[in-house]
Design a protein around this motif. Sequence first.
Motif, PDB file in Angstrom:
ATOM      1  N   ASP A  48       9.441  -4.245  -4.959  1.00 55.98           N
ATOM      2  CA  ASP A  48       9.027  -4.452  -3.928  1.00 55.98           C
ATOM      3  C   ASP A  48       9.351  -5.779  -3.038  1.00 55.98           C
ATOM      4  OD1 ASP A  48       7.427  -1.897  -3.863  1.00 55.98           O
ATOM      5  OD2 ASP A  48       5.941  -3.131  -4.812  1.00 55.98           O
TER       6      ASP A  48
ATOM      7  N   GLU B 200      -2.370  15.114   2.044  1.00 57.89           N
ATOM      8  CA  GLU B 200      -2.115  13.557   2.273  1.00 57.89           C
ATOM      9  C   GLU B 200      -3.129  12.587   1.853  1.00 57.89           C
ATOM     10  OE1 GLU B 200      -1.462  10.544   6.077  1.00 57.89           O
ATOM     11  OE2 GLU B 200      -0.649  12.423   6.245  1.00 57.89           O
ATOM     12  N   ARG B 201      -2.549  11.687   0.908  1.00 57.28           N
ATOM     13  CA  ARG B 201      -3.468  10.649   0.323  1.00 57.28           C
ATOM     14  C   ARG B 201      -3.562   9.191   1.044  1.00 57.28           C
ATOM     15  NH1 ARG B 201      -4.923  12.520  -4.861  1.00 57.28           N
ATOM     16  NH2 ARG B 201      -5.149  14.971  -4.640  1.00 57.28           N
ATOM     17  N   GLY B 202      -4.448   8.987   1.456  1.00 55.39           N
ATOM     18  CA  GLY B 202      -4.333   7.715   2.561  1.00 55.39           C
ATOM     19  C   GLY B 202      -3.885   6.478   1.743  1.00 55.39           C
ATOM     20  N   ALA B 203      -3.628   5.368   2.596  1.00 55.06           N
ATOM     21  CA  ALA B 203      -3.200   4.174   1.942  1.00 55.06           C
ATOM     22  C   ALA B 203      -4.059   3.559   0.545  1.00 55.06           C
ATOM     23  CB  ALA B 203      -3.101   3.182   2.932  1.00 55.06           C
ATOM     24  N   VAL B 204      -3.215   3.323  -0.501  1.00 54.25           N
ATOM     25  CA  VAL B 204      -3.979   2.895  -1.604  1.00 54.25           C
ATOM     26  C   VAL B 204      -2.957   1.607  -1.967  1.00 54.25           C
ATOM     27  CG1 VAL B 204      -4.502   3.030  -4.014  1.00 54.25           C
ATOM     28  CG2 VAL B 204      -4.619   5.033  -2.321  1.00 54.25           C
ATOM     29  N   GLU B 205      -4.050   0.413  -2.329  1.00 53.36           N
ATOM     30  CA  GLU B 205      -3.377  -0.818  -2.340  1.00 53.36           C
ATOM     31  C   GLU B 205      -2.932  -1.082  -3.827  1.00 53.36           C
ATOM     32  OE1 GLU B 205      -5.796  -4.092  -1.549  1.00 53.36           O
ATOM     33  OE2 GLU B 205      -5.973  -3.728   0.547  1.00 53.36           O
TER      34      GLU B 205
ATOM     35  N   SER C 118       0.974  -1.266  -0.050  1.00 49.20           N
ATOM     36  CA  SER C 118      -0.095  -0.075  -0.037  1.00 49.20           C
ATOM     37  C   SER C 118       0.881   1.293  -0.082  1.00 49.20           C
ATOM     38  CB  SER C 118      -0.884  -0.169   1.072  1.00 49.20           C
ATOM     39  OG  SER C 118      -0.233   0.093   2.258  1.00 49.20           O
ATOM     40  N   THR C 119       0.362   2.243  -0.488  1.00 50.72           N
ATOM     41  CA  THR C 119       1.133   3.528  -0.639  1.00 50.72           C
ATOM     42  C   THR C 119       0.403   4.704  -0.255  1.00 50.72           C
ATOM     43  OG1 THR C 119       2.139   2.684  -2.621  1.00 50.72           O
ATOM     44  CG2 THR C 119       2.203   5.021  -2.360  1.00 50.72           C
ATOM     45  N   VAL C 120       1.083   5.479   0.662  1.00 50.18           N
ATOM     46  CA  VAL C 120       0.769   6.745   1.226  1.00 50.18           C
ATOM     47  C   VAL C 120       1.670   7.979   0.728  1.00 50.18           C
ATOM     48  CG1 VAL C 120       0.221   8.180   3.296  1.00 50.18           C
ATOM     49  CG2 VAL C 120       0.055   5.481   3.350  1.00 50.18           C
TER      50      VAL C 120
END
Length: 241
Positions: free
Chosen positions: A198, A186-191, A33-35
């Motif tokens: 990775d 801030e963009r929340g966690a995106v899968e 996931s990416t923040v």
Amino acid sequence: MSPLSYAPLRADAGAGADDDDTSTSPPETLTVSTVAAAAVGVGHHLLKVEGYSRLKRMHGDDTGNSYIESGEFTAGGHTWRVLCYLNGYPEEEGAGHVSLYLQCGAAAAAAGSGVVHAEFEFELVRHHGTRWPSSGALIRSPAVPFEVGGRKWGYAKFIAAEKLERSGLLEDDCFAVRCTVTVVDERGAVEGNVTAEDMDRVGVVCPCKDGSCQFKHERPAETLWEKIALICRFICGEASS
């Protein structure tokens, strides 16, 4: 995205053992996931100060508290204004300088208040709009928190008054400042899909035994033929998601 299952896990796991013997290893999964912080709006404003000498004298009796201010402008759904202290602010630090500060006014696009993070830039410009080739005329700020109608951020020593007055930037007793405001959120966690990079970062060994690996894990093609093969796979519907 569904978790990626794999076994064995790490490069050092089961060293010396049969590669196909995974009966003693429990199934494990990897997800990503990416923040992120992203710019959501940019606004530019030009503040022109005409009659600099007169304004400086008019605001000279109340050093540190007297300032001129720009009109309001919009960036990222909020209104902003520039505060210009011709005699410096605060008095102990900014004396002998022109001080510039930015303040967040109100939410223009949405109701409510709170903290707004923004990067900002002040730049002295010539009357015909070109930049002055001195680093002292351009200052950039990292993202800082503004409270709507609250604390201001800026520079007490943006430029020495003597330096400004001797420069070509003060023409006919006038100068101009360009302000650029970039509002960030801030963009929340995106899968996301698991990439080969990775897997390398977490020390995971890819379990794939065939050429489909690079498609399963978004492993980038390196050669021209690999790129062509990748395109063909997607066209034929063979690439897995």
